[in-house]
Design a protein around this motif. Structure first.
Motif, PDB file in Angstrom:
ATOM      1  N   GLU A 178       0.828  -1.134   0.077  1.00 52.97           N
ATOM      2  CA  GLU A 178      -0.009  -0.045   0.131  1.00 52.97           C
ATOM      3  C   GLU A 178       0.915   1.202  -0.017  1.00 52.97           C
ATOM      4  N   GLN A 180       2.922   2.122  -2.052  1.00 55.43           N
ATOM      5  CA  GLN A 180       3.203   2.239  -3.231  1.00 55.43           C
ATOM      6  C   GLN A 180       2.672   3.721  -3.754  1.00 55.43           C
ATOM      7  N   GLU A 181       1.614   3.777  -3.294  1.00 52.56           N
ATOM      8  CA  GLU A 181       0.821   5.262  -3.513  1.00 52.56           C
ATOM      9  C   GLU A 181       1.789   6.371  -3.155  1.00 52.56           C
ATOM     10  N   ASN A 184       4.457   6.883  -5.579  1.00 56.32           N
ATOM     11  CA  ASN A 184       3.958   7.399  -6.940  1.00 56.32           C
ATOM     12  C   ASN A 184       3.609   8.844  -6.832  1.00 56.32           C
ATOM     13  N   LYS A 185       3.462   9.526  -5.394  1.00 57.31           N
ATOM     14  CA  LYS A 185       3.432  10.803  -5.460  1.00 57.31           C
ATOM     15  C   LYS A 185       4.470  11.531  -5.476  1.00 57.31           C
TER      16      LYS A 185
END
Length: 204
Positions: A178, A180-181, A184-185
């Motif tokens: 989780e 990973q979000e 990504n930002k």
């Protein structure tokens, strides 16, 4: 990586801002031209931070900033090869995200001093003619232990700023997918613009 210390954070971005100093005399007066991010624990954000800075300076995601090859990721132990020093040409940020040996031989420390001093120097590249350049760059080194050297002149220490990273980075996609979000930002245009703005504020 600055342990939520505002003073350390501001100094780091001030140091990064010196990359935009094109006058060697002004840069020499500032002092430090190298930074060492060190910390024994893995996954503490050293390599990630240096990579983000490099991406930002290359203009990969910065609005209205032309994409350029302004940076170079290197292995400083390869600097013993005189042809390898050509990596410094036309760069403002050169970094080694993971130095495997924290003790630098005198040959390596001499080269680092030479290419961060702002003096004219001759660069040789394989199969090319030697050229004379006057580098104006910031060298960043990531390592598990604080960088040391056999340099007896004190020149390396005068040019180096150390940042002790003693906390583990709280996000790890291998331990928690989780996260990973969050990563990504980090690799978005907004994030790069924010990093670029902080570096410019440090310069100003």
């Amino acid at each position: 990586i600055t342990n939520n210390n505002a003073e350390t954070r501001d100094y780091m971005f001030q140091l990064l801002g010196t990359m935009f100093m094109t006058n060697p005399e002004s840069k020499a007066a500032y002092g430090a031209k190298m930074m060492n991010l060190y910390g024994a624990s893995g996954s503490n954000g050293k390599s990630l931070s240096l990579g983000l800075i490099a991406d930002t300076l290359n203009g990969l995601r910065v609005k209205n900033f032309p994409t350029q090859n302004n940076t170079a990721g290197i292995s400083i132990m390869n600097l013993k090869d005189k042809n390898y020093t050509s990596v410094f040409v036309n760069k403002i940020f050169v970094y080694d995200p993971d130095v495997t040996k924290s003790y630098l031989p005198e040959t390596i420390s001499d080269i680092l001093k030479k290419y961060t001093a702002g003096d004219e120097t001759t660069v040789e590249a394989k199969y090319e003619n030697a050229i004379v350049v006057r580098p104006s760059l910031l060298m960043a080194i990531g390592s598990n232990e604080r960088i040391k050297s056999s340099d007896k002149t004190g020149g390396l220490e005068r040019r180096m700023s150390w940042f002790d990273i003693d906390k583990k980075f709280p996000y790890n996609i291998n331990e928690n997918p989780e996260h990973q979000e969050f990563f990504n930002k980090l690799f978005t245009e907004d994030a790069s613009n924010y990093i670029f703005e902080l570096i410019l504020k440090g310069y100003i």
